[in-house]
Structure formats: C-alpha cells, structure tokens
Design a protein around this motif. Structure first.
Motif, short mmCIF file in Angstrom:
data_model
loop_
_atom_site.label_atom_id
_atom_site.label_comp_id
_atom_site.label_asym_id
_atom_site.label_seq_id
_atom_site.Cartn_x
_atom_site.Cartn_y
_atom_site.Cartn_z
N ALA A 1 11.48 -4.25 8.60
CA ALA A 1 10.13 -4.06 8.06
C ALA A 1 10.17 -3.78 6.57
N SER A 2 11.13 -2.98 6.15
CA SER A 2 11.28 -2.67 4.73
C SER A 2 11.52 -3.94 3.92
N TYR B 1 1.79 -5.86 2.90
CA TYR B 1 1.58 -4.51 3.42
C TYR B 1 1.80 -4.50 4.92
N ILE B 2 2.53 -3.49 5.40
CA ILE B 2 2.87 -3.37 6.82
C ILE B 2 2.64 -1.94 7.29
N GLU B 3 2.05 -1.80 8.46
CA GLU B 3 2.07 -0.56 9.21
C GLU B 3 2.72 -0.87 10.55
N LEU B 4 3.65 -0.02 10.96
CA LEU B 4 4.39 -0.30 12.19
C LEU B 4 4.78 1.00 12.87
N VAL B 5 4.61 1.05 14.18
CA VAL B 5 5.10 2.15 14.99
C VAL B 5 6.02 1.57 16.05
N THR B 6 7.20 2.13 16.20
CA THR B 6 8.14 1.63 17.19
C THR B 6 8.74 2.79 17.97
N ILE C 1 9.87 0.90 1.83
CA ILE C 1 8.71 1.26 2.62
C ILE C 1 8.78 2.74 2.98
N ALA C 2 7.63 3.41 3.07
CA ALA C 2 7.57 4.82 3.45
C ALA C 2 7.69 4.94 4.96
N GLY D 1 3.59 0.58 4.03
CA GLY D 1 3.86 0.23 2.64
C GLY D 1 3.85 -1.27 2.42
N GLY D 2 3.92 -1.64 1.15
CA GLY D 2 3.85 -3.04 0.76
C GLY D 2 2.63 -3.29 -0.12
N LYS D 3 2.46 -4.52 -0.55
CA LYS D 3 1.37 -4.89 -1.45
C LYS D 3 0.31 -5.70 -0.70
N PRO D 4 -0.88 -5.12 -0.45
CA PRO D 4 -1.92 -5.86 0.26
C PRO D 4 -2.33 -7.14 -0.46
#
Length: 378
Positions: A181-182, A162-167, A189-190, A154-157
């Motif tokens: 991240a949010s 905009y962020i994608e993250l896996v932890t 953020i989703a 989520g976020g605004k490109p």
C-alpha cells in the motif's frame, strides 16, 4: 505523566536524528508534525508503568522509503490511520507508541494523541530506526496464533494515489500488505497497528525509548553554541558511541525498490575504506577486507563533519566529508523485536549479507513459543 512542549519537539527530533541510522523520516516533517501536535492539543508523555496492564496501546508509524519522491503524508493522515484502527478494533484505546526513533518517527504518535486524547507512551519497538515493520513488532513478527489489525492512510488525492486500508490477520501477512500500500501511495504512508495490552508492552518494548531521544536532543541543543566538534563529542559522551571511520563519500549505489531504498555506500579509500549496507537505514558496516565493523541493532549513523548534523541516506552526496558513528547494541535497550530471529532473513536476502549471526551474538534470542501470545484484539 507530563505535558510535551515545543522544547521536547526540538529535542526529540535532534536526538531521534542520531538514532535514525540514516532513515527514520525527515527533520522538517518531525518539527512540523510535532509543532502541530502541541498546537492542536496537550499531548502527554506517560511511562508505561502509569498504565494498567490491560490498557490498550497502539503503534503509530510511517511506512516507506525516505528516497520516495511522490508521496504525501499530512497530519490528518496520521490521525485517520489511528481512527480507522480504533474503529476496526472496537474497544477503548489508552495510548500510542512509536516502533522506532528517528528524525520524525520519534514523534509519530504525538499528533493523533493530541487530537484524540490519548497518552504518548514512553516506549519504542526499537531504539533505532529499521526497514521492516516486523523489526518493530515486539516479538509478534512470526506469530500465527495472534490476529492483529493494521490501518494506513495517505497519498495524493489529486493524482489518485490516496489510500485508506484496514487489514486483519497475522502480523507478518498484514505488514507485507501495508508495504505494498505504501508503494502504491507514492512511497510513504501513515500507519497504525497492533492493539496490545500495556502488560505486553512492559515485557517486550524498549522502555523509555522516547525519553532517551529527548535527553540526547537536549544535550545536543546545549552543545550547539560551541560548534560542530563539541556536538559530536557530546553525542559520543552521552551515548557511549564512537566514530568507526571518517572520510569522503566515494560511491553511492542505492536504488528504490518496493518502498525500500536498497544498496551500498562507500566511504573513504584504501585501507580506511568502509562499506555501509543500506535498506532504508544503515544495517551494517564492513571494512575494506569485508570484516564486519558494526551490525543492526547497533545504531549506525552518518554525520557531516562540517556541521555536526546527522545526514540521512537520501541526502548523502559523493565527495561529502562525513563520519561513520556507531553505538554498540550493549549500550541501548533491546526489545523483543530485534531479538527475534524471524525478522532477519527477509533483510539478509535483500542485502545479500549475513546479519542475524552478528545481531544475535551474545543475546538470548526471542522465541515466540516460549511466550504466551497477547490476548486477541477482539
């Protein structure tokens, strides 16, 4: 298992708005995402008993503070977060669930379910909305013997947020990372998290949580033609809740900090004054003398007395005439999430008030050491 419809979308949003407890997203967002889900596919609501114990269920949610102003969560972000989690998990996923009810959070997983052919599981991590991921984590919050995977999108490109993250890691550590991240994404953020077997969900979730919101919402829809007073009376009758006070909003002291809305709201004056303690949602209500009237996991909601509609923290205005409504915790299903003593200190510190002693009064606390951890996701 039954197909979800437009009527279910409307009912889930209306009923979820009561359980939102001042947070839990936004009505417009819930209607938008729910309508997109039933337009894109045919999402089905499934009882957890319809799934085998080893079927994997993931939690779909949104992380942030309702008063955040520079965020963006599109439908595709909810789907992307689930795709990222499934890719990292590396196994088959059968269904999605929500960690809480709310104005839009009752519908969190419907769009990914429709897009990816997953079931919407009729269970919640908490019947009402709550501020931290740990409060909807099904008793995993303090476990160090369980490794989870969580993902956000989520976020605004156009402004570079905009962020994608896996932890991967312990639930507590990874939840804190997603909160950061949010904040970096603009305040919301989703997210998708915690691949867990259905057998674990059956023991630790609030079973039937989505149906509870839908059924309440249907009662509200039926009462609306008869006016606001009838709607409020219907909500009291159906839920067993009550109004603990009514009056005008006299003071709002809520600030945004680190993807949380934190502060207090005062309602009424003199002997009838109430203080509502806010951390995204209403977490406690005190009377003029500082005596506790209601505490999470009770449902605590503010209603406009003019419209009969729930009013979120971010939409309250000084001078507004409202009712403060509460459903005692004894009248709602309680998950392991809200029985876990480890989820309270963080919120108590932020608010500067005791919660745990009230919240767990009369409840057998959840002790992780007494329960085997769920199988690791790998």
């Amino acid at each position: 298992m039954r197909e979800l419809t437009k009527d279910d979308v409307i009912a889930a949003v209306k009923g979820g708005s009561v359980f939102a407890s001042g947070g839990g997203g936004w009505v417009e967002h819930g209607l938008e995402i729910g309508t997109a889900a039933i337009t894109l596919g045919r999402p089905k609501l499934a009882s957890v008993d319809e799934l085998p114990d080893d079927a994997i269920i993931i939690t779909c949610t949104a992380i942030g503070a309702p008063a955040g102003t520079d965020w963006q969560m599109l439908g595709k972000d909810y789907v992307k977060a689930v795709q990222l989690l499934i890719e990292a998990y590396g196994g088959q996923v059968a269904g999605v669930m929500t960690p809480q009810n709310g104005m839009s959070s009752s519908i969190n997983g419907w769009l990914p379910a429709a897009a990816l052919g997953l079931a919407v599981v009729d269970a919640t991590g908490d019947i009402r909305a709550h501020p931290t991921g740990k409060m909807g984590s099904l008793g995993l919050a303090s476990r160090i013997d369980y490794e989870t995977v969580q993902a956000v999108a989520g976020g605004k490109p156009e402004i570079g947020s905009y962020i994608e993250l896996v932890t991967k890691g312990t639930p507590a550590r990874t939840s804190n990372i997603l909160r950061t991240a949010s904040d970096m994404a603009g305040g919301f953020i989703a997210a998708a998290r915690h691949p867990l077997p259905a057998g674990y969900i059956k023991k630790h979730a609030a079973i039937g949580g989505v149906s509870l919101a839908i059924e309440l919402g249907r009662s509200i829809v039926d009462a609306e033609p008869r006016g606001p007073e009838e709607v409020l009376e219907t909500i009291c009758r159906v839920t067993g809740g009550r109004f603990v006070g009514k009056g005008r909003v006299s003071k709002i002291r809520v600030r945004y900090a680190g993807a949380f809305d934190i502060g207090t709201i005062e309602v009424g004056t003199g002997k009838k004054k109430l203080t509502l303690h806010v951390m995204n949602e209403y977490m406690a209500v005190d009377n003029r003398d500082g005596e506790r009237i209601s505490t999470f996991p009770d449902v605590i909601t503010t209603f406009s007395l003019d419209t009969g509609l729930p009013v979120s923290v971010g939409h309250l205005q000084e001078g507004q005439n409202i009712g403060v409504f509460a459903i005692d915790k004894s009248r709602i299903p309680l998950s392991s999430s809200v029985k876990d003593p480890s989820v309270y200190p963080e919120v108590e510190e932020a608010l500067g008030i005791p919660l745990q002693s009230y919240a767990l009064d009369g409840i057998e606390p959840f002790r992780p050491a007494d329960h085997a951890p769920p199988a690791a996701y790998v």
